[in-house]
Write an enzyme that holds these catalytic residues in place. Structure first.
Site, mmCIF file in Angstrom:
data_model
loop_
_atom_site.group_PDB
_atom_site.id
_atom_site.type_symbol
_atom_site.label_atom_id
_atom_site.label_comp_id
_atom_site.label_asym_id
_atom_site.label_seq_id
_atom_site.Cartn_x
_atom_site.Cartn_y
_atom_site.Cartn_z
ATOM 1 N N ASP A 181 -1.845 -17.747 5.195
ATOM 2 C CA ASP A 181 -2.703 -18.822 4.347
ATOM 3 C C ASP A 181 -3.300 -19.723 5.495
ATOM 4 O O ASP A 181 -4.729 -20.087 5.579
ATOM 5 C CB ASP A 181 -2.401 -19.585 3.208
ATOM 6 C CG ASP A 181 -0.684 -19.956 3.261
ATOM 7 O OD1 ASP A 181 -0.236 -19.428 4.429
ATOM 8 O OD2 ASP A 181 -0.424 -20.499 2.402
ATOM 9 N N ASP B 189 -5.743 -6.128 5.433
ATOM 10 C CA ASP B 189 -6.770 -5.743 4.595
ATOM 11 C C ASP B 189 -7.689 -6.888 4.547
ATOM 12 O O ASP B 189 -9.038 -7.164 4.536
ATOM 13 C CB ASP B 189 -6.600 -5.061 3.275
ATOM 14 C CG ASP B 189 -7.641 -4.620 2.425
ATOM 15 O OD1 ASP B 189 -8.539 -4.330 3.130
ATOM 16 O OD2 ASP B 189 -7.309 -4.477 1.158
ATOM 17 N N TYR C 108 0.920 -1.394 0.102
ATOM 18 C CA TYR C 108 0.026 0.123 -0.189
ATOM 19 C C TYR C 108 0.806 1.383 0.052
ATOM 20 O O TYR C 108 0.180 2.490 0.215
ATOM 21 C CB TYR C 108 -0.753 0.297 1.151
ATOM 22 C CG TYR C 108 -2.071 -0.628 1.181
ATOM 23 C CD1 TYR C 108 -1.980 -2.393 1.056
ATOM 24 C CD2 TYR C 108 -3.421 -0.147 1.168
ATOM 25 C CE1 TYR C 108 -3.307 -3.072 0.957
ATOM 26 C CE2 TYR C 108 -4.479 -1.024 0.839
ATOM 27 C CZ TYR C 108 -4.510 -2.327 0.845
ATOM 28 O OH TYR C 108 -5.598 -2.977 0.694
ATOM 29 N N LYS D 229 4.068 -14.111 5.678
ATOM 30 C CA LYS D 229 4.381 -15.034 4.742
ATOM 31 C C LYS D 229 5.716 -15.188 4.502
ATOM 32 O O LYS D 229 6.386 -15.139 3.389
ATOM 33 C CB LYS D 229 3.679 -14.681 3.361
ATOM 34 C CG LYS D 229 3.600 -15.811 2.153
ATOM 35 C CD LYS D 229 2.613 -16.900 2.417
ATOM 36 C CE LYS D 229 2.767 -17.846 1.370
ATOM 37 N NZ LYS D 229 2.085 -19.163 1.645
#
Ligand code: NAD
Length: 362
Positions: A224, A248, A124, A191
């Site tokens: 995930d 988000d 972002y 991640k």
């Protein structure tokens, strides 16, 4: 003494839900002096930008704002007003509590998860290059010179900066929030198995910060696996701290656990300023029809009242929303559909606000 608050109605369903929110707050006993300011595509013709300088100045001067959503064109056009506000005022912590309410229409019960999303870095940051930008070629040369894998010529590039400083302050915020609010555990979501540099740094800093909070449990989860865990057993999570983009996405997932986007409030907090807003967007598909659920915006206002030191008014607002939903006769179409499979008998946005106000005066 009245609190001065900037009110940015936004566009889409923004004007309807912020009007409902304003009426509920005015009935809560808190004294608020509302200063309305504009933002959104309609401002571009008037002053060349979707975020007019007078809106920025008003928010700076008052220090507290509540806003409705603002539409951002997808794939092209102007940059997000929401992201611009967060960057301008360094509103680095996005706090989004997702709690089950009776009658929220969700298939889950007793969800109580708080998202703490980093708001200023990551994908972002707004550093992007179109495929034909000369910088892409220069970046390709840099990458080749570094001995790393090449990327395809003509690729578009979005840069994902994550800093130790940005990571430290958001993780510290999450632990301080946990301590202040009596929460038991912070989960850092990442991640880092794939993005070893950026998410790896976020995770290393999170582990370091966690050592200063022995009273709060700490764990980390790959994003995930975290999503699957949230869907399977949300009760295992407490406070989640995440870089911007995962924050988000996981915010919407958690909104889905507590009845949908119409239910999920939020706050963007910096060292000097705070801007409150629901998690959801401008919902153009239902705008102007008096059918949007204003609960998320009203609960964002309750967070604002707490921030202003109006804890009693905040509690009254939350209790009235909870009682209105629990009673179940005056609920908006999203909740009605979830509860009964049909929107027949659903209340409008304004009627729901009226019911919440009536509950407060009982
Ligand atoms: P959205 O959140 O606006 O809508 C997703 C779905 O949820 C739609 O079906 C919508 O009708 C429903 N929904 C959302 N809020 C609701 C409410 N209060 N009551 C009942 N149903 C509700 O997401 P989107 O369609 O992806 O985005 C629309 C626009 O909003 C885009 O331009 C996006 O950039 C912008 N956006 C703004 C903000 C913000 O201002 N903070 C946040 C997210 C998206």
């Amino acid at each position: 003494m009245a609190h001065d608050v900037a009110l940015i109605p936004g566009d889409g369903i923004g004007p309807e839900i912020t009007e409902a929110m304003r009426r509920v707050v005015d009935a809560s006993g808190a004294q608020i002096s509302w200063h309305v300011a504009e933002a959104g595509a309609a401002q571009i013709e008037r002053c060349g930008t979707p975020l007019p300088p007078e809106t920025i100045e008003l928010v700076r001067e008052l220090g507290v704002a509540i806003k409705g959503p603002v539409t951002t064109p997808v794939g092209m056009g102007f940059r997000s007003v929401n992201v611009a506000l967060r960057h301008t005022f360094d509103l680095y912590a996005c706090v989004r509590p997702c709690r089950s309410l009776p009658g929220d229409g969700s298939r889950y019960r007793d969800v109580d998860v708080v998202i703490v999303r980093e708001n200023t870095e990551d994908l972002y940051a707004g550093i992007e290059f179109e495929p034909d930008a000369p910088e892409v070629e220069r970046l390709a040369e840099l990458v080749a010179a570094s001995g790393q894998k090449a990327f395809r010529p003509g690729s578009a590039i979005s840069v994902k900066p994550i800093s130790a400083e940005g990571s430290r302050r958001i993780v510290t915020y999450a632990f301080e929030y946990a301590r202040r609010c009596g929460r038991k555990k912070v989960t850092a979501v990442h991640k880092a198995n794939i993005m070893k540099a950026t998410d790896g740094l976020f995770l290393r800093v999170a582990r370091e910060v966690a050592e200063s909070y022995p009273d709060i449990a700490f764990e980390d989860k790959i994003v995930d696996a975290c999503c699957m865990g949230l869907v399977q057993d949300p009760g295992q999570f407490d406070v989640l701290v995440l870089p911007n983009l995962y924050g988000d996405i996981v915010s919407d997932l958690c909104a889905g656990l507590v009845g949908g986007l119409g239910m999920a409030p939020g706050a963007n907090i910096g060292d000097k300023l705070a801007v409150f807003e629901a998690t959801h967007g401008s919902a153009p598909d239902i705008a102007g029809k008096d059918i949007a659920n204003p609960t998320a915006e009203i609960l964002s206002a309750a967070m604002m009242l707490d921030h202003l030191g109006e804890a009693e008014a905040a509690a009254r607002v939350r209790a009235a929303v909870t009682a209105t939903l629990a009673e179940g006769t005056t609920v908006t179409a999203d909740v009605r559909r979830a509860l009964t499979g049909s929107v027949a008998g659903a209340a409008g946005t304004a009627a729901f606000a009226d019911a919440v106000i009536a509950c407060m005066s009982k």
